[in-house]
Design a protein around this motif. Structure first.
Motif, PDB file in Angstrom:
ATOM      1  N   PRO A   1       8.265  14.747 -15.450  1.00 24.92           N
ATOM      2  CA  PRO A   1       6.840  14.118 -15.806  1.00 24.92           C
ATOM      3  C   PRO A   1       6.450  13.528 -14.364  1.00 24.92           C
ATOM      4  N   LEU A   2       7.134  13.082 -13.458  1.00 25.63           N
ATOM      5  CA  LEU A   2       6.756  12.056 -12.880  1.00 25.63           C
ATOM      6  C   LEU A   2       5.548  13.090 -11.750  1.00 25.63           C
ATOM      7  N   PHE A   3       5.755  14.487 -11.715  1.00 25.69           N
ATOM      8  CA  PHE A   3       4.705  15.131 -11.069  1.00 25.69           C
ATOM      9  C   PHE A   3       4.080  16.268 -11.906  1.00 25.69           C
ATOM     10  N   GLN A   4       3.823  15.611 -12.644  1.00 20.41           N
ATOM     11  CA  GLN A   4       2.756  16.458 -13.644  1.00 20.41           C
ATOM     12  C   GLN A   4       1.787  16.111 -13.395  1.00 20.41           C
ATOM     13  N   PRO A   5       0.301  16.805 -12.805  1.00 20.95           N
ATOM     14  CA  PRO A   5      -1.155  16.498 -12.360  1.00 20.95           C
ATOM     15  C   PRO A   5      -1.587  15.089 -13.387  1.00 20.95           C
ATOM     16  N   LEU A   6      -2.463  15.016 -12.928  1.00 20.01           N
ATOM     17  CA  LEU A   6      -3.450  13.575 -13.892  1.00 20.01           C
ATOM     18  C   LEU A   6      -4.843  13.299 -13.087  1.00 20.01           C
ATOM     19  N   GLN A   7      -6.048  14.039 -13.582  1.00 17.48           N
ATOM     20  CA  GLN A   7      -7.366  13.999 -13.421  1.00 17.48           C
ATOM     21  C   GLN A   7      -7.753  12.788 -14.232  1.00 17.48           C
ATOM     22  N   PHE A   8      -8.902  11.481 -13.458  1.00 13.85           N
ATOM     23  CA  PHE A   8      -9.546  10.834 -13.838  1.00 13.85           C
ATOM     24  C   PHE A   8     -10.615  10.211 -13.030  1.00 13.85           C
ATOM     25  N   GLY A   9     -11.657  10.742 -13.706  1.00 10.56           N
ATOM     26  CA  GLY A   9     -12.688  10.562 -13.195  1.00 10.56           C
ATOM     27  C   GLY A   9     -12.931  11.873 -12.169  1.00 10.56           C
ATOM     28  N   ALA A  10     -13.624  11.973 -10.640  1.00 16.64           N
ATOM     29  CA  ALA A  10     -13.686  12.547  -9.607  1.00 16.64           C
ATOM     30  C   ALA A  10     -11.629  12.803  -9.440  1.00 16.64           C
ATOM     31  N   LEU A  11     -11.296  12.380  -9.685  1.00 20.75           N
ATOM     32  CA  LEU A  11     -10.167  12.292  -8.499  1.00 20.75           C
ATOM     33  C   LEU A  11      -9.082  12.964  -9.688  1.00 20.75           C
ATOM     34  N   ASN A  12      -8.665  14.049  -8.261  1.00 16.24           N
ATOM     35  CA  ASN A  12      -7.252  14.327  -9.500  1.00 16.24           C
ATOM     36  C   ASN A  12      -5.796  14.999  -8.444  1.00 16.24           C
ATOM     37  N   LEU A  13      -5.076  13.601  -9.773  1.00 15.45           N
ATOM     38  CA  LEU A  13      -3.823  12.887  -8.318  1.00 15.45           C
ATOM     39  C   LEU A  13      -2.700  14.348  -8.524  1.00 15.45           C
ATOM     40  N   PRO A  14      -1.580  14.519  -7.425  1.00 14.87           N
ATOM     41  CA  PRO A  14      -0.617  16.021  -7.568  1.00 14.87           C
ATOM     42  C   PRO A  14       0.416  15.323  -8.403  1.00 14.87           C
ATOM     43  N   ASN A  15       0.482  13.973  -8.612  1.00 16.13           N
ATOM     44  CA  ASN A  15       1.757  13.539  -9.150  1.00 16.13           C
ATOM     45  C   ASN A  15       1.657  11.917  -9.692  1.00 16.13           C
ATOM     46  N   ARG A  16       1.770  11.442 -10.382  1.00 19.18           N
ATOM     47  CA  ARG A  16       2.456  10.053 -11.098  1.00 19.18           C
ATOM     48  C   ARG A  16       2.731   8.902 -10.542  1.00 19.18           C
ATOM     49  N   VAL A  17       3.150   9.075  -8.885  1.00 18.18           N
ATOM     50  CA  VAL A  17       3.980   8.091  -8.383  1.00 18.18           C
ATOM     51  C   VAL A  17       2.981   7.576  -7.920  1.00 18.18           C
ATOM     52  N   LEU A  18       2.722   5.680  -7.950  1.00 16.42           N
ATOM     53  CA  LEU A  18       1.062   5.431  -7.640  1.00 16.42           C
ATOM     54  C   LEU A  18       2.010   4.254  -6.474  1.00 16.42           C
ATOM     55  N   MET A  19       1.249   3.759  -5.547  1.00 17.88           N
ATOM     56  CA  MET A  19       2.215   2.758  -4.427  1.00 17.88           C
ATOM     57  C   MET A  19       0.924   1.474  -5.030  1.00 17.88           C
ATOM     58  N   PRO A  20       1.597   0.921  -5.228  1.00 16.23           N
ATOM     59  CA  PRO A  20       1.194  -0.626  -5.351  1.00 16.23           C
ATOM     60  C   PRO A  20       0.522  -1.205  -4.736  1.00 16.23           C
ATOM     61  N   PRO A  21      -1.088  -2.253  -4.688  1.00 17.05           N
ATOM     62  CA  PRO A  21      -0.639  -3.232  -3.345  1.00 17.05           C
ATOM     63  C   PRO A  21       0.337  -4.291  -3.277  1.00 17.05           C
ATOM     64  N   MET A  22       1.138  -4.193  -1.685  1.00 14.38           N
ATOM     65  CA  MET A  22       1.717  -5.028  -1.476  1.00 14.38           C
ATOM     66  C   MET A  22       1.714  -5.237  -0.118  1.00 14.38           C
ATOM     67  N   THR A  23       1.747  -6.987  -0.351  1.00 12.97           N
ATOM     68  CA  THR A  23       0.787  -7.969   1.346  1.00 12.97           C
ATOM     69  C   THR A  23       2.161  -7.861   2.639  1.00 12.97           C
ATOM     70  N   ARG A  24       1.095  -6.928   3.554  1.00 13.37           N
ATOM     71  CA  ARG A  24       2.488  -6.997   5.213  1.00 13.37           C
ATOM     72  C   ARG A  24       1.887  -7.994   6.127  1.00 13.37           C
ATOM     73  N   SER A  25       0.745  -8.083   6.140  1.00 14.02           N
ATOM     74  CA  SER A  25      -0.102  -9.747   6.315  1.00 14.02           C
ATOM     75  C   SER A  25       0.384  -9.609   8.169  1.00 14.02           C
ATOM     76  N   ARG A  26      -0.582  -7.848   8.703  1.00 12.58           N
ATOM     77  CA  ARG A  26      -0.639  -7.432  10.304  1.00 12.58           C
ATOM     78  C   ARG A  26      -1.857  -7.437  10.676  1.00 12.58           C
ATOM     79  N   ALA A  27      -3.589  -7.295  10.043  1.00 13.55           N
ATOM     80  CA  ALA A  27      -4.019  -7.770  10.389  1.00 13.55           C
ATOM     81  C   ALA A  27      -4.771  -8.172  11.215  1.00 13.55           C
ATOM     82  N   ALA A  28      -5.537  -7.952  12.504  1.00 10.12           N
ATOM     83  CA  ALA A  28      -5.960  -7.897  13.891  1.00 10.12           C
ATOM     84  C   ALA A  28      -6.071  -9.089  13.960  1.00 10.12           C
ATOM     85  N   GLN A  29      -6.129 -10.075  14.815  1.00 13.72           N
ATOM     86  CA  GLN A  29      -6.002 -11.461  14.802  1.00 13.72           C
ATOM     87  C   GLN A  29      -7.103 -11.838  16.695  1.00 13.72           C
TER      88      GLN A  29
END
Length: 368
Positions: free
Chosen positions: A5-33
């Motif tokens: 089930p983790l590797f079934q495609p998913l369509q929503f809107g114009a996007l076709n996702l190849p799997n069900r694995v999402l990388m969520p937001p994670m603060t890494r604090s490396r923007a240029a100063q």
């Protein structure tokens, strides 16, 4: 493995996702100063992880008063938009898809990050015991108690809604596939939603309908800014109580919020579950209740293993599963999950700030 089930495609809107694995937001604090501008190093980091079905960027602040942590990227200036374009082009070139998480921290900031100004919030209530990441006067990083905020006027609320609309336009100009509203973890939208952080007596406080108003108006602004409701996701955290945000009746307010977001027609609802060791579990019947009122894609994140993720997808209350910390040290996480391979552990000291070490130098499975 074709029925995994983790590797079934998913369509929503114009996007076709190849799997069900999402990388969520994670603060890494490396923007240029100076300028909090996304960099080529950040582009490399995200592109390494482009095998995710969908990437959601680290929180990116929509305006100067929305910033809450040192060295976090914005999407407010042209330089920041151009920096994010480096990221989206790298992710797309690697075959990935990426949404920008739009962030206003509200009261979870410090005056040193805001040019001496006080943070703003739904109410003038301090988040007691909550620390934020700053640059000390000597240039070293550190954590300090968040400053006491002042309450926003209704005119200022209208200005912030417009800032969200413009941030969505900026994200699309930077090449993102869509945007995610950060309405979780005690940040500004959450400060309006939760009764324990909102003591307003105007049309943004008190009743359930009033506390939903800011979420509703900001989400509609993002739909206008992107031009497509399916290119908008919203992240909520019903039971986490992070950063001092607590509601007296979370099931009622968050079920109502999910129903409202479904009526607006957004592409996905992203539920952040508590992920610390003694955190309360989110009951399955609550998850099923949210599924019953929200017709779009349901995303869950919070200490999921491959086994737990597959079970959630099979039970039908989730469509995508976010794996946060595992993506830090495993750039090819989907391949490892597919093979049930061992996962590398991240180096905690390099999570916030620094250089390539602890960001882009974790090896893929083949080299590891």
């Amino acid at each position: 493995m074709t029925q995994d089930p983790l590797f079934q495609p998913l369509q929503f809107g114009a996007l076709n996702l190849p799997n069900r694995v999402l990388m969520p937001p994670m603060t890494r604090s490396r923007a240029a100063q100076p300028g909090d501008v996304p960099t080529a190093l950040m582009a490399e980091y995200y592109a390494q992880r482009a095998s995710a079905g969908l990437i959601v960027s680290e929180g990116t602040w929509i305006s100067p008063l929305g910033k809450g942590y040192a060295r976090t990227p914005g999407i407010h200036t042209q330089a920041q938009i151009d920096g994010w374009r480096l990221v989206t082009e790298a992710v797309h070139a690697a075959g990935g898809r990426i949404f920008a998480q739009l962030w206003h921290v509200g009261r979870l900031s410090h005056s040193s990050l805001l040019g001496g100004q006080a943070p703003v919030s739904s109410s003038a209530m301090q988040a007691e015991g909550v620390n934020v990441f700053i640059d000390n006067a000597d240039g070293t990083p550190g954590f300090v108690q968040a400053s006491k905020p002042r309450a926003l006027s209704e005119a200022e609320i209208a200005e912030i809604i417009e800032q969200y609309r413009q941030a969505a336009r900026n994200a699309m100009a930077a090449g993102f596939d869509g945007v995610e509203l950060h309405a979780a973890n005690g940040y500004l939208v959450n400060q309006f939603l939760d009764s324990g952080a909102n003591d307003r007596t105007d049309r943004y406080g008190g009743s359930l309908e009033n506390r939903l108003r800011f979420l509703d108006q900001v989400t509609r602004a993002l739909v206008e800014g992107t031009g497509d409701a399916q290119r908008v996701g919203v992240r909520l955290a019903p039971l986490t109580t992070l950063n001092g945000c607590v509601d007296a009746d979370p099931v009622t307010i968050y079920t109502a919020a999910a129903k409202r977001l479904g009526e607006i027609g957004i592409g996905y609802l992203h539920i952040a579950e508590a992920d610390w060791d003694d955190a309360p579990d989110m009951p399955v019947d609550f998850k099923q209740q949210l599924r019953s009122v929200f017709p779009g894609v349901m995303v869950y994140a919070g200490k999921y293993t491959g086994e737990r993720a597959r079970r959630a997808l099979e039970e039908g209350w989730a469509d995508l599963i976010g794996f946060g910390r595992p993506f830090v040290a495993n750039p090819d996480l989907p391949a490892r999950l597919k093979l049930n391979a061992p996962l590398a552990e991240h180096e905690r000291a390099t999570l916030f700030g620094g250089d390539a070490h602890g960001l882009t130098d974790y090896p893929a499975l083949a080299t590891a």
